[in-house]
Design a protein around this motif. Sequence first.
Motif, PDB file in Angstrom:
ATOM      1  N   ASP A 184       0.819  -1.215   0.000  1.00 22.08           N
ATOM      2  CA  ASP A 184       0.000   0.000   0.000  1.00 22.08           C
ATOM      3  C   ASP A 184       0.851   1.263   0.000  1.00 22.08           C
ATOM      4  O   ASP A 184       0.423   2.302  -0.520  1.00 22.08           O
ATOM      5  CB  ASP A 184      -0.931   0.019   1.215  1.00 22.08           C
ATOM      6  N   ILE A 185       2.044   1.204   0.597  1.00 22.84           N
ATOM      7  CA  ILE A 185       2.892   2.399   0.655  1.00 22.84           C
ATOM      8  C   ILE A 185       4.002   2.349  -0.395  1.00 22.84           C
ATOM      9  O   ILE A 185       5.000   3.066  -0.294  1.00 22.84           O
ATOM     10  CB  ILE A 185       3.456   2.652   2.067  1.00 22.84           C
ATOM     11  N   GLY A 186       3.805   1.515  -1.424  1.00 26.99           N
ATOM     12  CA  GLY A 186       4.648   1.603  -2.601  1.00 26.99           C
ATOM     13  C   GLY A 186       5.772   0.609  -2.736  1.00 26.99           C
ATOM     14  O   GLY A 186       6.512   0.646  -3.731  1.00 26.99           O
ATOM     15  N   PHE A 187       5.950  -0.295  -1.777  1.00 27.86           N
ATOM     16  CA  PHE A 187       6.962  -1.339  -1.925  1.00 27.86           C
ATOM     17  C   PHE A 187       6.461  -2.379  -2.930  1.00 27.86           C
ATOM     18  O   PHE A 187       5.283  -2.732  -2.932  1.00 27.86           O
ATOM     19  CB  PHE A 187       7.244  -2.013  -0.582  1.00 27.86           C
ATOM     20  N   ARG A 188       7.360  -2.898  -3.771  1.00 26.62           N
ATOM     21  CA  ARG A 188       6.974  -3.859  -4.791  1.00 26.62           C
ATOM     22  C   ARG A 188       7.657  -5.198  -4.543  1.00 26.62           C
ATOM     23  O   ARG A 188       8.862  -5.264  -4.266  1.00 26.62           O
ATOM     24  CB  ARG A 188       7.334  -3.339  -6.188  1.00 26.62           C
ATOM     25  N   VAL A 189       6.910  -6.279  -4.647  1.00 32.05           N
ATOM     26  CA  VAL A 189       7.452  -7.627  -4.448  1.00 32.05           C
ATOM     27  C   VAL A 189       8.318  -8.013  -5.639  1.00 32.05           C
ATOM     28  O   VAL A 189       7.907  -7.878  -6.794  1.00 32.05           O
ATOM     29  CB  VAL A 189       6.320  -8.655  -4.266  1.00 32.05           C
ATOM     30  N   THR A 190       9.521  -8.505  -5.345  1.00 33.33           N
ATOM     31  CA  THR A 190      10.412  -8.997  -6.399  1.00 33.33           C
ATOM     32  C   THR A 190      10.459 -10.522  -6.425  1.00 33.33           C
ATOM     33  O   THR A 190      10.472 -11.128  -7.494  1.00 33.33           O
ATOM     34  CB  THR A 190      11.834  -8.454  -6.215  1.00 33.33           C
ATOM     35  N   PRO A 203       7.162 -10.646 -10.280  1.00 25.19           N
ATOM     36  CA  PRO A 203       7.826 -11.323  -9.158  1.00 25.19           C
ATOM     37  C   PRO A 203       8.144 -12.779  -9.490  1.00 25.19           C
ATOM     38  O   PRO A 203       7.439 -13.426 -10.277  1.00 25.19           O
ATOM     39  CB  PRO A 203       6.799 -11.230  -8.032  1.00 25.19           C
ATOM     40  N   ILE A 204       9.196 -13.278  -8.879  1.00 28.36           N
ATOM     41  CA  ILE A 204       9.617 -14.672  -9.041  1.00 28.36           C
ATOM     42  C   ILE A 204       9.090 -15.487  -7.863  1.00 28.36           C
ATOM     43  O   ILE A 204       9.278 -15.105  -6.706  1.00 28.36           O
ATOM     44  CB  ILE A 204      11.150 -14.770  -9.110  1.00 28.36           C
TER      45      ILE A 204
END
Length: 326
Positions: free
Chosen positions: A168-174, A279-280
Motif C-alpha cells: 500500500d505504501i509503494g513497496f513492490r514484491v520482487t 515477481p519470481i
Amino acid sequence: MPLPACNLYPPFNIVRLSHLDLGVTDLARSKAFWADTIGLQVTHEDSDLLTLRGMEERNHHCVVLRRQSEPSANSLSFKVYAEEDLDKARDWFKARGQKTEWVERPWQDRTLRTYDPQGIPLEFYATMERLPPIHQKYSLYKGVKPLRIDHFNCFSTDVDASVAFYNDIGFRVTEYTEDDDTKRLWAAWMHRKGGVHDMAFTNGRGPRLHHVAFWVPTPLNIIDLLDLMSTTGYLANIERGPGRHGISNAFFLYVRDPDGHRVEIYCSDYLTVDPDLEPIKWDLKDPQRQTLWGAPAPKSWFEEGSAFQNVAVGEPSLRAQPIVAP
C-alpha cells in the motif's frame, strides 16, 4: 493467496531504506566489531552513542548503536522524497489507527515515528546531514569494505498481511516463497530503491528484526572477512555461509555481532527498476531457494532474531516448515 497488485502511485514517496537503531550493551565491544572488523566508518562517538556509515554513503549514518542494559532493535528508518511526504505519511498512518509522533533525532530534520500493523517501529525523514565523500579514500577501507546499507529482513507472524501493508505504501514484491499446501506467503522480498529488496519478511515469531544487510564490492571481500574473523576471536560469530542465494542470486555471509544482532554481508543481486517486473515465485521445499548450491540454513537462522524494544512478540499463524540443516 494472490499477491496484491503493485501500487505505483503510493500516498507518500519513500526513496529507500536509510538506517537502523540498535541497542547494544557495550559500545567499545560493538565498535571493535562494527568498525574495526566489519569496516563501517565511525561518524560520531560518545559514551552513549556510536554512529557509522558505509564507504559510498553521504548521509551521516546508516547504523546507530545505542548503549542499553539489554540489546534490542529500536527502529527501522526510511528516507522520503520531500518534506511534504512526511505530512502525507503522518495523515496516512493516523487514518489507519497507527500511533504517530514527531521525534527529535540528531543530524536529522523533522522525523516521523510510527508503527506498522505488526508493531515494527518505523521512522521517516526527508533530510539528514551530509558528509564529504570518502569512497575514493582507499586508505580508510578495512574489514569487508562495506559500501552501503542494503536491506532489512524481519520476522512476521503474517507475511501476507505484511506484504499487503507495505504494498500500500509503494513497496513492490520482487521474489516470494509460497507454501504449497495453504497457498500463503512464507517469505517475501520488497523494494523501493531498485534492488531486490529494501524490506523482506520471513514467517516466524514476530515482529523481530531478522537481519540488516550491507552491500560489498565482490565475493572476495567476504572471503577476506572470513579470514579476518576466524583469526581475531570471531569464529563463533560466523553463522551461515558463504554461499549464493537462490532468491536474489546474491552472494552472502551471515554473522552475529557481540549482542547477537544478525548482519548479512551481501553482493551481486540484480536491478528491479521496471514497474512491470514480474515477481519470481519459489516453493518452500525447493532446496535451491535458500542457497543455490543446495545447502540448508541452520536452525538458528529460522528461530533467532532481535526483539524490537517494548514490542510484544507473537506466534506465526502459518506453521509451514522449510528445509533446515541438522
